[in-house]
Design a protein around this motif. Structure first.
Motif, PDB file in Angstrom:
ATOM      1  N   ASP A 191      -8.853   0.618   0.023  1.00  0.00           N
ATOM      2  CA  ASP A 191      -9.091   1.295  -1.244  1.00  0.00           C
ATOM      3  C   ASP A 191      -7.812   1.414  -2.064  1.00  0.00           C
ATOM      4  O   ASP A 191      -7.306   2.501  -2.334  1.00  0.00           O
ATOM      5  N   PHE A 192      -7.256   0.276  -2.457  1.00  0.00           N
ATOM      6  CA  PHE A 192      -6.104   0.268  -3.348  1.00  0.00           C
ATOM      7  C   PHE A 192      -6.064  -1.088  -4.050  1.00  0.00           C
ATOM      8  O   PHE A 192      -6.721  -2.042  -3.609  1.00  0.00           O
ATOM      9  N   ASP A 218      -6.590   0.276   5.015  1.00  0.00           N
ATOM     10  CA  ASP A 218      -7.218   1.082   3.968  1.00  0.00           C
ATOM     11  C   ASP A 218      -7.395   0.165   2.762  1.00  0.00           C
ATOM     12  O   ASP A 218      -6.441  -0.085   2.037  1.00  0.00           O
ATOM     13  N   TYR A 248       0.829  -1.206   0.000  1.00  0.00           N
ATOM     14  CA  TYR A 248       0.000   0.000   0.000  1.00  0.00           C
ATOM     15  C   TYR A 248       0.864   1.256   0.000  1.00  0.00           C
ATOM     16  O   TYR A 248       0.592   2.213  -0.736  1.00  0.00           O
ATOM     17  N   ARG A 301      -5.130  -4.451  -4.433  1.00  0.00           N
ATOM     18  CA  ARG A 301      -4.539  -5.304  -3.403  1.00  0.00           C
ATOM     19  C   ARG A 301      -3.864  -6.546  -3.950  1.00  0.00           C
ATOM     20  O   ARG A 301      -3.351  -7.373  -3.198  1.00  0.00           O
TER      21      ARG A 301
END
Length: 227
Positions: A63-64, A61, A23, A66
């Motif tokens: 929201d990436f 988090d 991340y 993965r």
């Protein structure tokens, strides 16, 4: 579009509740790379310590992208047979590899582990002859502080890894060995003497980012406070 595949062991897959260095590097590349890219791989989960299985999606988090090829307790020995299929499936362009500690700790000695590095490279190139690879040396963990023989194996492997990278490097498929993560201290950058905490995540991401910036001109200098 450049497709980056993180390949690693427990330090790369991370466990439930963590951000992971994947991340941190993604955040850095978003801010500095200047071109389209993606993180790719056949897996997406974190390791769940409660169930002792890689079944968690509880990223700090989520929201990436993965995607990765990493596993708790997996090393060069385990990834060499998998990498060709993963590269073909994802059309990866760049492998970001952090492996070796688990091999030396449980499966193979330094020489055997180095031989599996060479098998890994051969397999990856069989799927993409122009694949690029960025490889992190093994970071000695808490065990190396108390077991001289293990510490010696880590030192020897890192020497053999550097030789393998130099031997196997070629213009169409560059191999790049990073410097050890800057100022990495297992007592302040890990939560258990092995696995990175927030500071450790940033420093591992910085090692990969710094190597790519210096060698290939990708991105910019890593700044932890903005990633």
């Amino acid at each position: 579009m450049l497709r980056f595949m993180p390949v690693g062991d427990s330090m790369t897959i991370g466990s439930a509740g963590e951000h992971t260095w994947r991340y941190r590097l993604w955040q850095h590349l978003c801010a500095t790379h200047g071109g389209p890219f993606a993180l790719v791989g056949p897996r997406e989960t974190l390791y769940d310590k409660a169930t002792d299985a890689p079944t968690s999606y509880a990223y700090a988090d989520p929201d990436f992208p993965r995607a990765h090829l990493a596993g708790w307790g997996e090393g060069w020995l385990h990834m060499a047979p998998l990498i060709a299929g993963a590269v073909r499936e994802t059309r990866a362009d760049v492998l970001l590899v952090s492996l070796g500690l688990i091999d030396l700790g449980f499966y193979t000695n330094a020489e055997q582990t180095a031989e599996n590095v060479r098998k890994f490279v051969t397999e990856a190139r069989s799927a993409n002859p122009r694949i690029r690879m960025v490889v992190l040396p093994v970071i000695p963990n808490i065990r190396a502080e108390t077991e001289d023989l293990f510490a010696a194996e880590v030192t020897l492997f890192n020497e053999l890894l550097a030789k393998a990278v130099a031997d196997l490097d070629e213009p169409r498929s560059p191999l790049l060995l990073t410097s050890p993560p800057p100022s990495y201290d297992i007592h302040t950058d890990t939560y258990d003497g092995t696995h990175p905490n927030t500071c450790g995540e940033h420093k591992i991401a910085e090692a990969f980012a710094g190597a790519m910036h210096q060698a290939w001109g990708w991105g910019q200098t890593y700044v932890a406070g903005t990633s």
